[in-house]
Write an enzyme that holds these catalytic residues in place. Structure first.
Site, PDB file in Angstrom:
ATOM      1  CG  HIS A 148      33.844  33.883  42.964  1.00  0.00           C
ATOM      2  ND1 HIS A 148      34.776  32.901  42.721  1.00  0.00           N
ATOM      3  CD2 HIS A 148      34.423  34.731  43.858  1.00  0.00           C
ATOM      4  CE1 HIS A 148      35.865  33.144  43.417  1.00  0.00           C
ATOM      5  NE2 HIS A 148      35.681  34.253  44.113  1.00  0.00           N
ATOM      6  CE  LYS A 169      40.626  33.332  39.100  1.00  0.00           C
ATOM      7  NZ  LYS A 169      41.275  32.856  40.325  1.00  0.00           N
ATOM      8  NE  ARG A 194      47.116  39.893  44.188  1.00  0.00           N
ATOM      9  CZ  ARG A 194      45.838  39.492  44.111  1.00  0.00           C
ATOM     10  NH1 ARG A 194      45.419  38.837  43.047  1.00  0.00           N
ATOM     11  NH2 ARG A 194      44.988  39.749  45.080  1.00  0.00           N
ATOM     12  CB  SER A 235      42.427  37.889  40.805  1.00  0.00           C
ATOM     13  OG  SER A 235      42.599  36.506  40.956  1.00  0.00           O
ATOM     14  CG  ASP A 291      44.151  35.515  38.179  1.00  0.00           C
ATOM     15  OD1 ASP A 291      44.310  36.496  38.912  1.00  0.00           O
ATOM     16  OD2 ASP A 291      43.678  34.439  38.568  1.00  0.00           O
TER      17      ASP A 291
END
Lengths: 428, 428
Positions: free
Chosen positions: B85, B190, B171, B186, B164
């Protein structure tokens, strides 16, 4: 394309910056018309609570809330106007004797009041225990009554500071009530929009008050005095003690009865003292310095004004006040001196007995509440009645009693007790 | 009667207290099912942003978000899994060559990706410039492709961490994006729900990154590594530079072309370096230590995996990529050495040319973007092409050019230039 956007304003306050006048004007107006969403305003309110606003920002925020609605105008009246606002306490019935007393001294009192929520009572709830009395007046009725009687206590219309109405409801559910900039602007936007010429603030401090410590209460008082003065309203604040409840009763009808005693020239000494102190400030703010309000209590003219004020709003001042169906006496645990009677414990007990409401749509009981038979400093004997709990629903006694446990102290006779002053300071 | 209420949880965090496990579980679940209102969660998010959460609270918050939805399971696969990620940067096409490269080394890569918002591009947007390619796969299709090809890059389903999804949207409009506890939970909710066995985080730092300073980027990296490790996912983070954009292009189709160059054994040196560094970490995380990914780039097996991965999702890897209708060249202002090319300026220019979107429902242009013809440290001559701007809509050139002003520096020849390292640190 609009001048600002909500995220920009939130980020500025989140990151500790001062909001510009244009940002404040925009965000308050856009929130009022629904262009700033509730979830955006709640994030901004939390950022304001945690990062603060300076005096200039608070003044602009207040002005923007006033600009969101209509303003009243008392300039057509033949006498000067003065108003009082209390930040809320237990047994705080002062508005009831104060408004007719000041009217009897020649100053008009346009008292727009609210209902109670939580452990502090509401002035309108108390007055509604008088058979026939109604809180809702049109602006014309209010002006006519001010000219004729000199005092009016009624509900604020929806047109004053609608931004505040919306924001107050939001703060209540988002943990953002306790922000001094938001408290000060909420109170002062309504009082300035109402159009009073002068204003006396009774800022309570102590266990039964919104502000538990003196530093924060003083900060709130100073902020509000600056806001009022800046907006052209002669404003003074008294910092007063709310660790002990005022007088000898907390509830609705029972506080009306105590207020009538004061107007009749009697009543508990602390209620008389605070009523006179606030009356003197209101008269001074309105430029009236040649009348002693104590004389107007003594000569019955304050009582006359009360009778006319209640009658003008449909109430019967001679009618019997409602009596609670059930009562329960709490007795003193020992011989000795009562050294403490906690305002919060008494306020919560009255609330649980039915005098207050948990949600704003709840009804209140006109006769429910708490009477106490001694005040701190008084000698008591084991087994003598210390408090009387009143309600129409006896199943409420148990929780009210539990609330009062630990709410008072009886010390051995001879224990020294030093009373704390009722009026702690004056801020102008 | 519920265990907790929203105001209680907000007040606790507002007043700087640690939230209990039970408070966190309740508030996340109640928010997901709609019992905590948006305006309450936004006040809580702002309190978390300003008052923080400790590691224990963040881990519990992450677990509660995972528990709000379904979890995937790759245990039926014949090979280990590893995922990567990136926190987002400009020209960051690394996922495209990386996923097939790691697959070619024997480790399955289940890459659930997103679309771009703002100045950073989205992996799915880039791949959608390939004719026929589709991002939406069922779980069965995804598992079959992982077993067969070894790599899949697809859209995350709605079932993973729905809390989320809801909170992220909130947000975005309430100024509460930049909270490390909320960013970390967050991302990690995931990735953990997705079920990967190991995970490599590319945490970007610099002008073009979400985190502008190294201390905060490091804190985010450490927080996420602790979360992954605590949840049983072998997790490592690389802190990498994002003050200069990656490679020589930022856009959609043009980044695919550059990725294919890397898979063919060429491509910009920095893209190759970061792809190999991340591949080595992913392989190590999956327990594969006997394969050098550089060999798999050289021998064409990574390219083979790419071709099969694109075909498996309906794309034609041989098809011509779209070409922008209009281009505009920005030339070097003087002879000298390029000492700075700002990632944020390039990212915003590509976005304004149509490669990115302002709102999540906007389309993107497949061919739009920016190519640059020199990298910091390169010599340039006055008048030589420095950047090429690409778009289908020539009216976009002016704002893109304005964005690039001040976004690069050319210093006199002989000025010393010290390149900053691409991989700044490794956190495990």
């Amino acid at each position: 394309m609009s001048e600002h956007d909500a995220v920009e304003v939130i980020l500025a306050k989140r990151d500790g910056h001062e909001l510009s006048e244009s940002q404040i004007d925009w965000v308050v107006a856009a929130y009022t018309r629904g262009d700033v969403a509730e979830e955006q305003m709640s994030a901004l309110a939390m950022a304001i609570l945690l990062n603060g606003m300076d005096r200039r920002e608070i003044a602009r925020w207040t002005a923007a809330m006033i600009a969101s609605g209509e303003r009243m105008d008392f300039s057509s009246l033949s006498r000067p106007t003065s108003d009082k606002h209390s930040t809320g306490g237990v047994g705080d019935k002062i508005t009831l004797p104060l408004a007719p007393l000041v009217a009897a001294c020649g100053v008009a009192v346009p008292q727009l009041s609210g209902r109670g929520l939580g452990h502090t009572g509401g002035t309108l709830d108390k007055l509604e225990s008088i058979p026939g009395w109604r809180a809702a007046l049109s602006t014309e009725e209010m002006l006519a009554q001010l000219e004729d009687v000199g005092a009016v206590i009624c509900a604020a219309g929806d047109g004053l500071a609608p931004a505040d109405k919306k924001l107050y409801a939001l703060r209540d559910v988002t943990g953002t009530v306790e922000a001094i900039p938001l408290i000060a602007s909420s109170i002062m936007s309504k009082k300035i929009a109402e159009g009073t010429g002068s204003l006396v603030l009774d800022v309570k401090v102590g266990t039964g008050a919104f502000m538990k410590d003196q530093a924060r209460a003083r900060e709130l008082a100073e902020t509000m005095v600056a806001l009022g003065t800046g907006a052209g309203v002669r404003t003074v604040a008294l910092l007063t003690d709310m660790s002990t409840p005022l007088g000898l009763s907390a509830g609705n009808g029972i506080e009306v009865a105590e207020s009538v005693e004061v107007l009749a020239g009697g009543g508990p000494a602390d209620v008389v003292e605070l009523t006179l102190a606030l009356a003197r400030e209101m008269l001074a703010g309105a430029g009236v310095t040649d009348v002693d309000p104590a004389d107007r209590l003594a000569d019955g003219s304050a009582m006359d004004a009360w009778v006319r004020m209640i009658r003008a709003q449909g109430g019967d001042p001679q009618a019997a006040l409602p009596i609670a169906r059930e009562s329960h006496v709490v007795t003193a645990p020992a011989d000795g001196v009562l050294t403490r009677l906690d305002a919060m414990a008494v306020g919560l007990a009255a609330w649980r007995l039915g005098a207050g409401r948990a949600r704003k749509e709840d009804p209140v009981q006109a006769a429910a509440g708490v009477r106490w038979h001694a005040r701190p400093g008084d000698m008591v004997r084991a087994g003598q009645p210390l408090l009387t709990l009143l309600t129409d629903e006896p199943e409420r006694f148990e929780r009210a009693r539990a609330t009062l446990e630990g709410g008072y102290d009886v010390a051995p006779a001879g224990t020294s007790y030093t009373p704390s002053p009722l009026v702690i300071d004056r801020i102008s």
